[in-house]
Write a protein that holds these residues in place. Sequence first.
Motif, PDB file in Angstrom:
ATOM      1  N   PHE A 129     -28.084  71.710  38.542  1.00  0.00           N
ATOM      2  CA  PHE A 129     -26.898  70.873  38.270  1.00  0.00           C
ATOM      3  C   PHE A 129     -27.353  69.453  37.934  1.00  0.00           C
ATOM      4  N   PRO A 130     -27.700  69.238  36.655  1.00  0.00           N
ATOM      5  CA  PRO A 130     -28.164  67.901  36.248  1.00  0.00           C
ATOM      6  C   PRO A 130     -26.970  67.029  35.880  1.00  0.00           C
ATOM      7  N   ARG A 131     -26.355  66.468  36.913  1.00  0.00           N
ATOM      8  CA  ARG A 131     -25.102  65.738  36.708  1.00  0.00           C
ATOM      9  C   ARG A 131     -25.311  64.500  35.819  1.00  0.00           C
ATOM     10  N   LEU A 132     -24.388  64.317  34.882  1.00  0.00           N
ATOM     11  CA  LEU A 132     -24.375  63.159  33.975  1.00  0.00           C
ATOM     12  C   LEU A 132     -25.598  63.089  33.070  1.00  0.00           C
TER      13      LEU A 132
ATOM     14  N   GLY B 255     -25.211  73.938  35.776  1.00  0.00           N
ATOM     15  CA  GLY B 255     -23.921  73.400  36.200  1.00  0.00           C
ATOM     16  C   GLY B 255     -23.607  72.188  35.338  1.00  0.00           C
ATOM     17  N   LEU B 256     -22.394  72.168  34.781  1.00  0.00           N
ATOM     18  CA  LEU B 256     -21.994  71.077  33.888  1.00  0.00           C
ATOM     19  C   LEU B 256     -21.031  70.145  34.609  1.00  0.00           C
ATOM     20  N   ASP B 257     -21.199  68.830  34.402  1.00  0.00           N
ATOM     21  CA  ASP B 257     -20.225  67.900  34.964  1.00  0.00           C
ATOM     22  C   ASP B 257     -19.019  67.817  34.019  1.00  0.00           C
TER      23      ASP B 257
ATOM     24  N   ASN C 131     -16.430  73.262  34.807  1.00  0.00           N
ATOM     25  CA  ASN C 131     -16.689  71.841  34.894  1.00  0.00           C
ATOM     26  C   ASN C 131     -15.387  71.092  35.031  1.00  0.00           C
ATOM     27  N   LEU C 132     -14.462  71.674  35.824  1.00  0.00           N
ATOM     28  CA  LEU C 132     -13.149  71.047  35.988  1.00  0.00           C
ATOM     29  C   LEU C 132     -13.302  69.673  36.644  1.00  0.00           C
TER      30      LEU C 132
ATOM     31  N   LEU D 184     -16.631  79.560  37.142  1.00  0.00           N
ATOM     32  CA  LEU D 184     -15.757  78.400  37.196  1.00  0.00           C
ATOM     33  C   LEU D 184     -16.095  77.580  38.434  1.00  0.00           C
ATOM     34  N   ASN D 185     -16.244  76.295  38.237  1.00  0.00           N
ATOM     35  CA  ASN D 185     -16.515  75.375  39.333  1.00  0.00           C
ATOM     36  C   ASN D 185     -15.947  74.025  38.921  1.00  0.00           C
ATOM     37  N   LEU D 186     -16.163  73.004  39.740  1.00  0.00           N
ATOM     38  CA  LEU D 186     -15.772  71.642  39.379  1.00  0.00           C
ATOM     39  C   LEU D 186     -16.931  70.960  38.671  1.00  0.00           C
ATOM     40  N   GLY D 187     -16.647  69.788  38.101  1.00  0.00           N
ATOM     41  CA  GLY D 187     -17.708  68.975  37.508  1.00  0.00           C
ATOM     42  C   GLY D 187     -18.435  68.145  38.557  1.00  0.00           C
ATOM     43  N   HIS D 188     -17.850  68.016  39.744  1.00  0.00           N
ATOM     44  CA  HIS D 188     -18.484  67.357  40.901  1.00  0.00           C
ATOM     45  C   HIS D 188     -17.695  67.834  42.117  1.00  0.00           C
ATOM     46  N   GLY D 189     -17.898  67.234  43.287  1.00  0.00           N
ATOM     47  CA  GLY D 189     -17.302  67.803  44.503  1.00  0.00           C
ATOM     48  C   GLY D 189     -15.794  67.611  44.645  1.00  0.00           C
ATOM     49  N   VAL D 190     -15.177  68.454  45.469  1.00  0.00           N
ATOM     50  CA  VAL D 190     -13.751  68.311  45.810  1.00  0.00           C
ATOM     51  C   VAL D 190     -13.529  66.926  46.430  1.00  0.00           C
TER      52      VAL D 190
END
Length: 350
Positions: free
Chosen positions: A248-251, A269-271, A292-293, A323-329
């Motif tokens: 998950f290479p965020r940003l 994992g996409l942000d 990446n919601l 399906l996941n989020l783009g970062h945490g809840v």
Amino acid sequence: MNEIRKPILDVLNKRVPERVPFWLMRQAGRYLPEYRELRNQAGSFLNLVYDPEKASEVTMQPIRRFGMDGAILFSDILVVPDALGQKVVFEAGEGPKLEALTSEADFRELDLDRIERHLAPVFETIQRTREKLRSENFGSTALIGFCGSPWTVACYMVEGSGSRDFAKTKNWARENPESFQKLINIVTAASCLYLTQQINAGVEAVQLFESHSGLLEGEEFERWIIAPTHKIGEYLKDFHADIPVIGFPRLAGMNVLDYALETLVDCVGLDQNADLAWAAKELSSHVALQGNLDPELLLAGGPALDAGLEKIYAALKGKPFILNLGHGVIKETPVEHVQRLANVVRGWAV
Ligand code: 1CP
């Protein structure tokens, strides 16, 4: 009897799943009243993490409510510096605080031999969670282990806390790359040991959180992000070829392409900033996709949430994706919105 298939493992192993799987980063956390209760009982955050009975309960909490296809181990990326011997505390209402490393001399305090013993409670949490998933009939939910990627963990070790720009870390890496490389090597070795023990205890996939990959470009991205991630990927492929790796290479923006091609991860994992049309075209023949919601749409709920989900489905339908989020809840997120997300994703045809 046929074994129950786990849709997440199907996607990660490039098989067609029977439904689109989902889980959410930070699904076990402060938006859940039952989490807040256990967190209060435990006193400190690290007490909760190192209590296998409580930590396995926290891991199970969102699964019992929403039936996610992935249960993410309840722990934190900063248990690695803690296990290495760096002082780490989580203060109530604030982020983590570490006794910052200031020079190579401080590396003497870091001891790789402590990893397995110090993190033994986490491995017990994994065993207990696998047992709870089995006995409570969540046979299609996969248990996901994790650690922070070396660059991101080093950012906290050098800054001593979260920071907006992580300037001390970037300066150290630029002014004295040889000594910074030693730190990255220590964290990389610790991560390999830690993930191996997580796998031995029963996790079925692992995620590498590179939350701060947006800080680097070009050769620095290559040296401090791709190279250490590749080392971990290679190590895991050598010893645990059957365990898929999600990165998950965020940003990371367009650097996600090199990351997907060069690190040996099975899934990226996409942000929420990622362009899904681009990702579907450029990445999805190489790796499975996850995301990446925008967590703010989950917070908002209603038509905004439905539209956000529909957009992702339209872009990735038919591709291997989770399906996941783009970062945490976000902690203020109403639980009803998470239930809505679960209902919508359950209705998607593969
Ligand atoms: O008091 C509390 O309850 C603390 C809140 C909390 C929680 C629930 C922290 C503090 N960590 C966690 C759990 C956690 N952290 C998980 C467990 C399971 C799940 O996802 O449900 C995971 C995977 C993490 C990973 C993590 N920790 C990351 C990577 C992902 C990301 O958010 O970018 C990072 C950067 C951390 C460090 C951390 N831990 C906690 C906080 C507040 C932070 C961020 C500090 C900062 O501001 O930089």
